[in-house]
Design a protein around this motif. Structure first.
Motif, short mmCIF file in Angstrom:
data_model
loop_
_atom_site.label_atom_id
_atom_site.label_comp_id
_atom_site.label_asym_id
_atom_site.label_seq_id
_atom_site.Cartn_x
_atom_site.Cartn_y
_atom_site.Cartn_z
N GLY A 42 8.09 55.91 64.74
CA GLY A 42 8.21 54.45 64.55
C GLY A 42 7.00 53.94 63.79
O GLY A 42 6.32 53.02 64.21
N ILE B 256 1.52 53.01 59.98
CA ILE B 256 0.38 52.86 60.90
C ILE B 256 0.76 53.38 62.28
O ILE B 256 1.82 52.99 62.79
CB ILE B 256 -0.02 51.37 61.01
CG1 ILE B 256 -0.44 50.86 59.62
CG2 ILE B 256 -1.17 51.17 61.99
CD1 ILE B 256 -0.64 49.35 59.56
N GLU C 60 10.47 56.96 60.64
CA GLU C 60 10.76 55.53 60.71
C GLU C 60 12.26 55.31 60.49
O GLU C 60 12.85 55.93 59.61
CB GLU C 60 9.90 54.78 59.66
CG GLU C 60 10.25 53.33 59.42
CD GLU C 60 10.28 52.46 60.68
OE1 GLU C 60 9.34 52.51 61.49
OE2 GLU C 60 11.29 51.74 60.85
N LYS D 110 11.13 50.39 54.95
CA LYS D 110 9.76 50.74 55.33
C LYS D 110 9.42 52.14 54.84
O LYS D 110 8.29 52.41 54.42
CB LYS D 110 9.57 50.62 56.85
CG LYS D 110 9.66 49.16 57.31
CD LYS D 110 9.39 49.00 58.79
CE LYS D 110 9.48 47.54 59.21
NZ LYS D 110 9.40 47.36 60.66
N ALA E 295 14.32 58.44 65.96
CA ALA E 295 13.63 59.49 66.73
C ALA E 295 14.63 60.32 67.52
O ALA E 295 14.49 61.54 67.63
CB ALA E 295 12.62 58.85 67.67
N GLU E 296 15.67 59.65 68.05
CA GLU E 296 16.66 60.37 68.88
C GLU E 296 17.39 61.42 68.04
O GLU E 296 17.83 62.44 68.56
CB GLU E 296 17.72 59.42 69.45
CG GLU E 296 17.19 58.28 70.30
CD GLU E 296 16.93 57.01 69.49
OE1 GLU E 296 16.26 57.09 68.45
OE2 GLU E 296 17.39 55.94 69.91
N ARG F 30 2.70 53.77 68.08
CA ARG F 30 2.03 52.49 68.36
C ARG F 30 3.03 51.36 68.23
O ARG F 30 3.73 51.26 67.20
CB ARG F 30 0.87 52.29 67.36
CG ARG F 30 -0.11 51.21 67.78
CD ARG F 30 -1.16 50.96 66.73
NE ARG F 30 -0.66 50.06 65.70
CZ ARG F 30 -1.38 49.10 65.12
NH1 ARG F 30 -2.64 48.92 65.46
NH2 ARG F 30 -0.84 48.33 64.21
N ALA F 31 3.10 50.52 69.25
CA ALA F 31 3.95 49.32 69.23
C ALA F 31 5.41 49.64 68.95
O ALA F 31 6.05 48.98 68.12
CB ALA F 31 3.42 48.32 68.20
#
Ligand code: SAM
Length: 241
Positions: free
Chosen positions: A80, A85, A103, A108, A131-132, A150-151
């Motif tokens: 993600g 970042i 991502e 992005k 990701a899955e 992150r986040a």
């Protein structure tokens, strides 16, 4: 870049034991310029001021090196990664890393690819996937020494995104704010199911201010059962408990 501004950044970095070369500072500055320019037409970050980007994105990303040792040449995946970042920042500081930026949003990924090309970074893959889905593919499943995020999601969901990608003996590291106790409690079962060890928490703060930061480190000690990760969307709809 003004000398005093550059010195201030270097001072904050020194607080966390990081020393960037002038060339690395310039490369990060070029990345920030691209981020700010693209941010005018695409929502990549809520922060619109260079100094704040240095502190809240760049220095924040580099905190990982206070919390964990990442070995030379490690295979790292940033799950993600958004505009790139923390991955791109880690890679500029540690060019030896073999980095994948994962991502789900195509636009992005296009920004990441442009940034990687413009900054001349080598050995980075920008992977457009959930990701899955990546976690079920032979070429990504249990192939990474370190997964960072992150986040992205609460920990009980995030572990289902990250742990399937991590090798046995590898590590996932989640960047978090100060309140992690409830998240840790809610994720206990999921971590055990997916092959993670008891989490360790690094506690610190962001240089140049008081903001508390936590990095949750989870070592993977056994293989993830083949039925995880579940299909896209399931970890969010029905978090493991
Ligand atoms: C709030 S942004 C944070 C981006 C970046 N990590 C940062 O710290 O600036 C969260 C990103 O995670 C991505 N994301 C959320 N769930 C995902 C999933 N299941 N697989 C891949 N990417 C995901 C979103 O598309 C979004 O770009």
């Amino acid at each position: 870049m003004q000398v005093s501004f550059k010195e201030k950044i270097k001072e904050m970095l020194a607080e966390i034991g990081i020393n960037l070369t002038d060339r690395q500072v310039e490369t990060i500055k070029s990345y920030i310029d691209m981020l700010l320019e693209t941010n005018r037409e695409m929502n990549l970050t809520a922060i619109n001021e260079e100094g704040e980007i240095w502190r809240k994105h760049v220095i924040d990303s580099l905190l990982v090196f206070c919390a964990a040792e990442i070995s030379s040449g490690a295979r790292v995946i940033d799950v993600g990664s958004g505009a790139g970042i923390p991955g791109i920042i880690l890679k500029i500081y540690r060019p030896d890393l073999n980095l994948t930026l994962l991502e789900a949003q195509r636009k992005k990924i296009i920004f990441q690819e442009e940034a990687v090309a413009k900054l001349g970074l080598k050995n980075i893959k920008c992977l457009w996937s959930r990701a899955e889905e990546a976690g079920r593919l032979e070429e990504h499943r249990e192939k990474y020494d370190v997964a960072v995020a992150r986040a992205v999601a609460p920990l009980n969901i995030l572990v289902e995104y990250c742990l399937p990608l991590v090798k046995v003996g590898g590590l996932m590291i989640a960047y978090k704010g100060p309140s992690v106790d409830e998240e840790l409690k809610a994720a206990e079962k999921a971590i055990a199911i997916l092959g993670g060890d008891q989490p360790e928490v690094w506690r610190g703060h962001l240089p140049g201010g008081e903001e508390e930061r936590r990095l949750i480190k989870i070592k993977k000690s056994t293989k993830t059962p083949t039925n995880y990760p579940r299909r896209a969307g399931m970890p969010t709809r029905k978090p493991l408990k």
